[in-house]
Design a protein around this motif. Structure first.
Motif, PDB file in Angstrom:
ATOM      1  N   TYR A  70      -4.692   4.138  -0.421  1.00  0.00           N
ATOM      2  CA  TYR A  70      -4.426   2.372  -0.565  1.00  0.00           C
ATOM      3  C   TYR A  70      -5.716   2.165   0.844  1.00  0.00           C
ATOM      4  CZ  TYR A  70      -0.808   4.415  -3.534  1.00  0.00           C
ATOM      5  OH  TYR A  70       0.268   4.751  -4.351  1.00  0.00           O
ATOM      6  N   ARG A  71      -7.053   2.157   1.237  1.00  0.00           N
ATOM      7  CA  ARG A  71      -7.199   1.443   1.793  1.00  0.00           C
ATOM      8  C   ARG A  71      -7.689   0.261   1.489  1.00  0.00           C
ATOM      9  NH1 ARG A  71      -7.441   2.344   7.639  1.00  0.00           N
ATOM     10  NH2 ARG A  71     -10.111   1.880   8.178  1.00  0.00           N
ATOM     11  N   TYR A  72      -7.971  -0.052   0.209  1.00  0.00           N
ATOM     12  CA  TYR A  72      -8.119  -1.504  -0.458  1.00  0.00           C
ATOM     13  C   TYR A  72      -7.209  -2.678   0.112  1.00  0.00           C
ATOM     14  CZ  TYR A  72      -6.049   1.077  -4.074  1.00  0.00           C
ATOM     15  OH  TYR A  72      -5.259   1.401  -4.532  1.00  0.00           O
ATOM     16  N   LEU A  73      -5.789  -1.407  -0.249  1.00  0.00           N
ATOM     17  CA  LEU A  73      -4.547  -2.678   0.711  1.00  0.00           C
ATOM     18  C   LEU A  73      -4.881  -2.693   2.548  1.00  0.00           C
ATOM     19  CD1 LEU A  73      -2.100  -1.788  -1.750  1.00  0.00           C
ATOM     20  CD2 LEU A  73      -3.498  -3.413  -2.420  1.00  0.00           C
TER      21      LEU A  73
ATOM     22  N   LEU B  86       3.916  -2.437  -4.316  1.00  0.00           N
ATOM     23  CA  LEU B  86       3.016  -2.010  -3.289  1.00  0.00           C
ATOM     24  C   LEU B  86       3.667  -1.124  -2.334  1.00  0.00           C
ATOM     25  CD1 LEU B  86       3.061  -5.750  -1.792  1.00  0.00           C
ATOM     26  CD2 LEU B  86       0.794  -4.381  -3.115  1.00  0.00           C
ATOM     27  N   PRO B  87       2.676   0.073  -2.057  1.00  0.00           N
ATOM     28  CA  PRO B  87       3.112   1.359  -1.255  1.00  0.00           C
ATOM     29  C   PRO B  87       3.349   0.666   0.120  1.00  0.00           C
ATOM     30  CG  PRO B  87       0.458   1.094  -1.406  1.00  0.00           C
ATOM     31  CD  PRO B  87       0.860  -0.041  -1.940  1.00  0.00           C
ATOM     32  N   PHE B  88       3.235  -0.582   1.041  1.00  0.00           N
ATOM     33  CA  PHE B  88       3.467  -0.443   2.098  1.00  0.00           C
ATOM     34  C   PHE B  88       3.284  -2.485   1.819  1.00  0.00           C
ATOM     35  CE2 PHE B  88      -0.958   0.768   2.464  1.00  0.00           C
ATOM     36  CZ  PHE B  88      -1.182   0.099   2.698  1.00  0.00           C
TER      37      PHE B  88
ATOM     38  N   ARG C  80       5.079 -13.295  -7.463  1.00  0.00           N
ATOM     39  CA  ARG C  80       5.527 -11.765  -5.847  1.00  0.00           C
ATOM     40  C   ARG C  80       4.172 -11.336  -5.321  1.00  0.00           C
ATOM     41  NH1 ARG C  80       9.114 -12.116  -8.102  1.00  0.00           N
ATOM     42  NH2 ARG C  80      11.175 -11.530  -9.082  1.00  0.00           N
ATOM     43  N   ALA C  81       4.798 -10.918  -4.349  1.00  0.00           N
ATOM     44  CA  ALA C  81       3.391 -10.525  -3.428  1.00  0.00           C
ATOM     45  C   ALA C  81       1.925  -9.835  -3.768  1.00  0.00           C
ATOM     46  CB  ALA C  81       4.001  -9.667  -2.057  1.00  0.00           C
ATOM     47  N   GLU C  82       0.878 -10.408  -3.516  1.00  0.00           N
ATOM     48  CA  GLU C  82      -0.625  -9.618  -3.726  1.00  0.00           C
ATOM     49  C   GLU C  82      -0.867 -10.268  -4.793  1.00  0.00           C
ATOM     50  OE1 GLU C  82      -1.981  -8.669  -1.230  1.00  0.00           O
ATOM     51  OE2 GLU C  82      -0.408  -9.490   0.356  1.00  0.00           O
TER      52      GLU C  82
END
Ligand code: ASP
Length: 584
Positions: free
Chosen positions: A125-128, A105-107, A61-63
């Motif tokens: 979620y700044r790190y994302l 993921l939130p976005f 999955r993504a990430e």
């Protein structure tokens, strides 16, 4: 362990066995084949996995963070991917190890998504958020600019010297952050709003040239280009006059720009006095990417007398802006919006005229006579289709209100090209201004040297005195400010007195400085850059939060770590303080 970073593989690597690590930027599962765009800081490499031999492939999955090994294979020439630097090849995986899965993921992180997260989500979620390409590029650009500035300051013999973060409260202008002392009961440090006094002490100490890239703190209401903690490039030089400071700094900035912007053609920075900037642009930080100058109108411009509508108010000055070829763009609604903008900025009334081939259209009752039209046409080089905005009010507010109109027009008329860089030095600022409470306050800070010829004005007409201060302006934003400093204890004491400080306040707050000035002080001066703003402009952003890895919100909070946060009374007690607000 990886063998390559993800931007590096090319056609000549075909046939190599490679080990790659990174995040799954995008996963496309076609059933028989799974394509993964593997991403790291440097770039993206496409990996192809066959779920028949690598079963985990169909679960990716993504990430997720994965490690793959595989062989570099060529993509057919007609299928070279243009969107990534490694587009000529892909890697056919032989193994895939999941190092770390990612929660939902939130976005989306990958480019090309139409979903733009809200600021709240981004900051939580700044790190994302920082994984996203645009933000990552901003942070890398900032690092590059930091390195280039360091190099240039070092090349000019500036020494990098640190100054304390735990300082003391001084009346330098901004509201400060206060730190209670545990050991010294009832005493407080303040976080520095700038290393100003320390850099002057470093000049007295004989270091001659100092610079520092340093965090500073101001507890002020926040805006798009303000943060409670921000970064300055701070510097100071000895045995110089203002001209030498400007020349040295300009040389450093030009060199950095030449290295940072590939097509940059160095042209000398413009020079404007404060008075000229105010008269012509209605701002001490004019945006010079466009003209839209302010002109004064007076009785002789109106052949048959100034129309009643323009003299009715007690405040009788008129300032006009001629905007080119935009008459048809200005509807009633837009004109009303401009009018209220002007009035909010302190102007009395904003009249307009549309310069048309036959009859001018105007908001001025009774119109403008043909003879006056002819005078204005010549004076302002008007063409059919131009538009006049005539502001009525009293200086200096009239000028700043017209400055606001000027800026607004430039945005509406799309004159603010972010890829254009217009630099200007502003000099000859007033030494003092009146603050909101009507008291005398330093326009720059109290260590700024008045012009030599204005020293006699200090005790008698302080508002008339001009300072040896300078601002550097880029595209309408003040990116740096500085001055020649007072190196004479008597002048420094006079300025403190003019500012209304009692002898006791002077002694308790700045006694150490006055003392130091008595031990042999070279003439000195310097400047500090608001580095966040500078990076913002050079990267084409409109908020400094886009170029700070972990910024605060407009309310000064960090949504990710939930700071600031309440402290229980037993944690406050060692600092000898009691909160008036009960923790929830
Ligand atoms: N300390 C000043 C400031 O932070 C800059 C300077 O005068 O060098 O605005």
């Amino acid at each position: 362990m990886r063998s390559h970073r993800l931007h590096s593989l090319r056609r000549q690597d075909v046939g190599k066995t490679v080990e790659l690590n990174g995040w799954a930027n995008k996963v496309r599962n076609l059933g028989k084949m799974v394509f993964v765009d593997l991403r790291d800081r440097w770039g993206i490499t496409q990996v192809v996995l066959d779920p028949a031999t690598i079963p985990i492939a169909s679960q990716l999955r993504a990430e997720w963070v994965i490690a793959i090994s595989g062989e570099v294979i060529a993509r057919p020439t007609n299928m070279v991917r243009k969107d990534i630097a490694t587009g000529e090849i892909e890697v056919s995986a032989t193994t895939c190890q999941v190092i770390s899965e990612a929660a939902e993921l939130p976005f989306p992180i990958a480019d090309g998504s139409k979903i733009e997260p809200s600021d709240t989500t981004r900051f939580t979620y700044r790190y994302l958020d920082l994984r996203r390409a645009k933000l990552k590029e901003n942070i890398i650009a900032r690092s590059t600019l930091t390195r280039l500035f360091r190099q240039e300051f070092e090349n000019h013999d500036f020494l990098d010297i640190e100054t304390p973060m735990l300082y003391k409260s001084t009346p330098e202008g901004a509201q400060e952050f206060i730190v209670p002392s545990r050991v010294q009961a009832g005493n407080f440090y303040a976080l520095p709003q700038s290393p100003q006094v320390f850099k002057q002490l470093l000049m007295i100490a004989g270091f001659d040239r100092y610079y520092q890239i340093v965090k500073t703190f101001r507890d002020e209401d926040l805006r798009a280009d303000r943060q409670p903690e921000f970064t300055q490039i701070d510097c100071e030089m000895s045995f110089v006059d203002q001209e030498q400071v400007l020349e040295t700094i300009e040389a450093i900035v030009q060199k950095v720009l030449q290295q940072y912007l590939p097509d940059y053609q160095p042209t000398p920075f413009m020079r404007l006095t404060y008075d000229d900037a105010m008269q012509h642009y209605g701002s001490d930080k004019p945006d010079l990417r466009y003209d839209l100058r302010l002109h004064r109108l007076d009785a002789k411009d109106f052949v048959d007398g100034i129309p009643d509508a323009l003299v009715a108010e007690e405040a009788g000055e008129l300032v006009v802006i001629a905007a080119r070829s935009c008459a048809e763009k200005y509807s009633r609604k837009r004109l009303d919006a401009l009018q209220s903008l002007f009035m909010q900025a302190g102007g009395k009334r904003l009249a307009w005229c549309k310069v048309l081939a036959d009859e001018w259209k105007t908001s001025i009752r009774g119109g403008i006579s043909a003879a006056t039209q002819a005078v204005l046409r010549t004076k302002l080089a008007l063409q059919t289709g131009d538009m006049l905005f005539i502001g009525l009010g009293a200086s200096p507010v009239l000028l700043t209100a017209m400055g606001t109109v000027r800026q607004h027009l430039a945005v509406e008329l799309e004159l603010t090209d972010p890829s254009q860089f217009k630099w200007a030095w502003i000099t000859d600022f007033p030494l003092f201004e009146r603050n909101d409470a009507g008291e005398l306050a330093s326009m720059h800070h109290p260590f700024t040297m008045p012009r030599e010829q204005d020293l006699p004005l200090l005790g008698v007409q302080p508002l008339e005195a001009k300072a040896q201060a300078h601002d550097l302006v880029l595209n309408g934003v003040e990116v740096a400010g500085g001055s020649i400093r007072i190196h004479r204890p008597d002048v420094q004491a006079q300025v403190f007195t003019a500012l209304g400080l009692s002898q006791q306040e002077i002694d308790s707050k700045f006694g150490f400085l006055l003392q130091a000035l008595r031990y042999g002080t070279p003439p000195h001066g310097g400047i500090a850059f608001g580095f966040d703003r500078l990076v913002m402009l050079l990267t084409g952003n409109s908020s400094i939060r886009e170029v700070i890895a972990f910024p605060k919100t407009y309310k000064g909070t960090c949504l990710m770590t939930s700071s600031p946060s309440p402290l229980a009374q037993e944690l406050l007690a060692p600092y000898h303080i009691k909160s008036l607000v009960k923790p929830p």
